[in-house]
Design an enzyme around this catalytic site. Structure first.
Site, PDB file in Angstrom:
ATOM      1  N   ASN A 188      -6.210  -0.431  14.854  1.00 35.61           N
ATOM      2  CA  ASN A 188      -5.970   1.001  15.342  1.00 35.61           C
ATOM      3  C   ASN A 188      -4.361   0.642  15.896  1.00 35.61           C
ATOM      4  OD1 ASN A 188      -5.110   3.443  16.598  1.00 35.61           O
ATOM      5  ND2 ASN A 188      -7.412   4.062  16.088  1.00 35.61           N
ATOM      6  N   HIS A 239     -13.868  10.636  10.696  1.00 33.91           N
ATOM      7  CA  HIS A 239     -12.809  10.328   9.869  1.00 33.91           C
ATOM      8  C   HIS A 239     -12.711  11.155   8.702  1.00 33.91           C
ATOM      9  CE1 HIS A 239     -12.018   6.762  12.189  1.00 33.91           C
ATOM     10  NE2 HIS A 239     -10.850   6.805  11.927  1.00 33.91           N
ATOM     11  N   THR A 277      -8.332  -2.215   7.179  1.00 35.46           N
ATOM     12  CA  THR A 277      -9.591  -2.169   7.932  1.00 35.46           C
ATOM     13  C   THR A 277     -10.612  -2.290   7.021  1.00 35.46           C
ATOM     14  OG1 THR A 277     -10.123  -0.001   7.760  1.00 35.46           O
ATOM     15  CG2 THR A 277      -8.976  -0.515   9.964  1.00 35.46           C
ATOM     16  N   LYS A 297     -12.345   7.966   3.745  1.00 36.41           N
ATOM     17  CA  LYS A 297     -12.225   6.674   4.571  1.00 36.41           C
ATOM     18  C   LYS A 297     -13.709   6.044   4.079  1.00 36.41           C
ATOM     19  CE  LYS A 297     -12.414   4.334   8.825  1.00 36.41           C
ATOM     20  NZ  LYS A 297     -11.003   3.368   8.468  1.00 36.41           N
ATOM     21  N   MET A 335      -1.190   5.568   4.176  1.00 32.11           N
ATOM     22  CA  MET A 335      -0.325   5.194   5.400  1.00 32.11           C
ATOM     23  C   MET A 335       0.882   4.744   4.885  1.00 32.11           C
ATOM     24  SD  MET A 335      -1.782   5.439   8.480  1.00 32.11           S
ATOM     25  CE  MET A 335      -0.539   4.403   8.919  1.00 32.11           C
ATOM     26  N   THR A 360     -12.059   0.723  14.404  1.00 31.38           N
ATOM     27  CA  THR A 360     -11.771   1.043  15.984  1.00 31.38           C
ATOM     28  C   THR A 360     -12.841   0.923  16.642  1.00 31.38           C
ATOM     29  OG1 THR A 360      -9.828   2.287  15.331  1.00 31.38           O
ATOM     30  CG2 THR A 360     -10.485   2.581  17.375  1.00 31.38           C
ATOM     31  N   GLY A 393       0.898  -1.134  -0.007  1.00 29.66           N
ATOM     32  CA  GLY A 393      -0.059   0.084   0.115  1.00 29.66           C
ATOM     33  C   GLY A 393       0.748   1.197  -0.149  1.00 29.66           C
TER      34      GLY A 393
HETATM   35  P1  NAD Z   1      -5.256   4.736   0.814  1.00 30.77           P
HETATM   36  O1  NAD Z   1      -6.438   4.643  -0.056  1.00 30.77           O
HETATM   37  O2  NAD Z   1      -4.547   6.083   0.805  1.00 30.77           O
HETATM   38  O3  NAD Z   1      -4.124   3.883   0.291  1.00 30.77           O
HETATM   39  C1  NAD Z   1      -4.365   2.484   0.023  1.00 30.77           C
HETATM   40  C2  NAD Z   1      -3.126   2.092  -0.895  1.00 30.77           C
HETATM   41  O4  NAD Z   1      -3.210   0.601  -1.083  1.00 30.77           O
HETATM   42  C3  NAD Z   1      -3.406   2.578  -2.511  1.00 30.77           C
HETATM   43  O5  NAD Z   1      -2.135   3.154  -2.684  1.00 30.77           O
HETATM   44  C4  NAD Z   1      -3.934   1.596  -3.171  1.00 30.77           C
HETATM   45  O6  NAD Z   1      -3.342   1.875  -4.478  1.00 30.77           O
HETATM   46  C5  NAD Z   1      -3.037   0.517  -2.333  1.00 30.77           C
HETATM   47  N1  NAD Z   1      -3.672  -0.801  -3.003  1.00 30.77           N
HETATM   48  C6  NAD Z   1      -5.009  -1.183  -3.207  1.00 30.77           C
HETATM   49  N2  NAD Z   1      -4.947  -2.556  -3.767  1.00 30.77           N
HETATM   50  C7  NAD Z   1      -3.988  -2.786  -3.598  1.00 30.77           C
HETATM   51  C8  NAD Z   1      -3.267  -4.402  -4.085  1.00 30.77           C
HETATM   52  N3  NAD Z   1      -3.940  -5.199  -4.577  1.00 30.77           N
HETATM   53  N4  NAD Z   1      -2.084  -4.558  -3.495  1.00 30.77           N
HETATM   54  C9  NAD Z   1      -1.194  -3.474  -3.089  1.00 30.77           C
HETATM   55  N5  NAD Z   1      -1.757  -2.211  -2.746  1.00 30.77           N
HETATM   56  C10 NAD Z   1      -2.861  -1.868  -2.994  1.00 30.77           C
HETATM   57  O7  NAD Z   1      -5.571   4.400   2.385  1.00 30.77           O
HETATM   58  P2  NAD Z   1      -4.860   4.707   3.677  1.00 30.77           P
HETATM   59  O8  NAD Z   1      -5.529   5.873   4.256  1.00 30.77           O
HETATM   60  O9  NAD Z   1      -3.592   4.694   3.458  1.00 30.77           O
HETATM   61  O10 NAD Z   1      -5.394   3.542   4.491  1.00 30.77           O
HETATM   62  C11 NAD Z   1      -5.138   2.156   4.126  1.00 30.77           C
HETATM   63  C12 NAD Z   1      -5.742   1.187   4.939  1.00 30.77           C
HETATM   64  O11 NAD Z   1      -5.234   1.229   6.220  1.00 30.77           O
HETATM   65  C13 NAD Z   1      -7.325   1.382   5.113  1.00 30.77           C
HETATM   66  O12 NAD Z   1      -7.933   0.160   5.167  1.00 30.77           O
HETATM   67  C14 NAD Z   1      -7.489   2.222   6.573  1.00 30.77           C
HETATM   68  O13 NAD Z   1      -8.669   2.080   6.895  1.00 30.77           O
HETATM   69  C15 NAD Z   1      -6.162   1.403   7.346  1.00 30.77           C
HETATM   70  N6  NAD Z   1      -5.969   2.090   8.323  1.00 30.77           N
HETATM   71  C16 NAD Z   1      -5.503   1.371   9.419  1.00 30.77           C
HETATM   72  C17 NAD Z   1      -4.952   2.438  10.752  1.00 30.77           C
HETATM   73  C18 NAD Z   1      -4.492   1.255  11.751  1.00 30.77           C
HETATM   74  O14 NAD Z   1      -4.053   1.658  12.806  1.00 30.77           O
HETATM   75  N7  NAD Z   1      -4.993  -0.139  11.761  1.00 30.77           N
HETATM   76  C19 NAD Z   1      -4.894   3.586  10.610  1.00 30.77           C
HETATM   77  C20 NAD Z   1      -4.916   4.287   9.282  1.00 30.77           C
HETATM   78  C21 NAD Z   1      -5.761   3.733   8.368  1.00 30.77           C
END
Ligand code: NAD
Length: 269
Positions: free
Chosen positions: A126, A157, A102, A161, A17, A168, A12
């Site tokens: 989270n 958020h 998530t 999102k 993130m 969370t 990603g």
């Molecule tokens: P985002 O949309 O900015 O980034 C997601 C990235 O994943 C994009 O660059 C996309 O091209 C890539 N992607 C999509 N399909 C893919 C694949 N098959 N293989 C590889 N990469 C792929 O989203 P974000 O804000 O960076 O959030 C990403 C995830 O993390 C979401 O699910 C978000 O809810 C989660 N998140 C979790 C926490 C935590 O603490 N657990 C905190 C923030 C965000």
């Protein structure tokens, strides 16, 4: 934490993130960037991961194939469509996995549980230290306050999102429900639109607001007669999740197979 420098692969990498994770790993003394992966198509493929994240050149090119090597730790913050494939890739390569994506479905959760018999995994909705403690406090408060206090959850958020309520908010709801012998599947309320009834004693509602650029706010309210207790966490910057996830990666590198969460990483269990 292992005493070797842990090579980390970020999945990603082009995302919000992913960029924060690349910055955190490149600034870390304990981790090194070994790979950066994003989906096929779109900008960024073939680009240097450090440059992509506004950092100095990392010598690591963004690819569209996750193929970790033994000794790597994978950190996946991508999208739910990719989760099952990414888990399976980690199992095949016997690499530990930190999973932050998530909104993953039941099939992916089952795959995760099976995979955790073979590789160590930290999964958390989270990764912030504050939320990990809020979950603890939620259980304690729910148990201590007892009946007569209604629990409700509010979350906010950024406008991009996709999943709602947030993972969370669901975890907070589950923590309250479990502490008071309820099942969130039975008592969780996600929509009161069109309702024509008073609140039921046992229910726990989760309300999601979306807009602006907030990385995440959560408030758990305990509403009693004449008094109200609120536990609030506000994330000011995505870096807090990246710091938690990279801390988890270092911790996980030498752990046996199993499914862990941030409370394990922080030594709260
Ligand atoms: P985002 O949309 O900015 O980034 C997601 C990235 O994943 C994009 O660059 C996309 O091209 C890539 N992607 C999509 N399909 C893919 C694949 N098959 N293989 C590889 N990469 C792929 O989203 P974000 O804000 O960076 O959030 C990403 C995830 O993390 C979401 O699910 C978000 O809810 C989660 N998140 C979790 C926490 C935590 O603490 N657990 C905190 C923030 C965000």
């Amino acid at each position: 934490m292992t005493d070797r420098i842990v090579p980390v692969v970020i999945v990603g990498a082009r995302g919000r993130m992913g960029q924060a994770l690349i910055q955190t790993v490149m600034s870390s003394d304990d981790l090194t960037l070994a790979g950066a992966v994003d989906r096929s198509g779109g900008p960024g493929k073939g680009q240097d991961a450090g440059k992509l994240a506004g950092m100095p050149e990392a010598g690591v090119v963004v690819t569209d194939e996750l193929s970790p090597r033994r000794g790597n730790v994978v950190i996946d913050f991508s999208l739910p469509e990719a989760t099952i494939k990414n888990i399976n890739r980690c199992v095949d390569a016997e690499t530990p996995l930190v999973l932050g994506t998530t909104g993953v479905g039941p099939e992916a959760i089952e795959t995760l549980k099976q995979a955790a018999r073979r590789i160590p995994i930290v999964a958390a909705a989270n990764f912030s230290v504050g939320i990990t403690l809020l979950l603890r406090m939620a259980s304690l408060a729910a148990k201590s306050l007892g009946p007569g206090w209604d629990a409700e959850i509010f979350e906010l958020h950024h406008r991009h999102k996709r999943d709602a309520p947030s993972g969370t908010a669901l975890r907070i709801g589950k923590a309250v429900a479990r502490a008071t012998d309820r099942d969130i599947e039975q008592v969780g309320v996600f929509n009161r639109g069109g309702a024509d009834r008073p609140r039921e004693d046992q229910e726990i509602a989760m309300v999601a607001l979306r807009g602006g650029d907030s990385p995440g706010e959560h408030t758990l309210m305990f509403l009693g007669d004449g008094e109200r207790l609120e536990l609030t966490h506000r994330a000011g910057d995505r870096a807090i999740f990246a710091r938690g996830a990279t801390r988890a990666a270092g911790w996980l590198a030498d752990k046996p197979a199993g499914l862990y969460d941030m409370a394990d990483v922080l030594g709260l269990k």
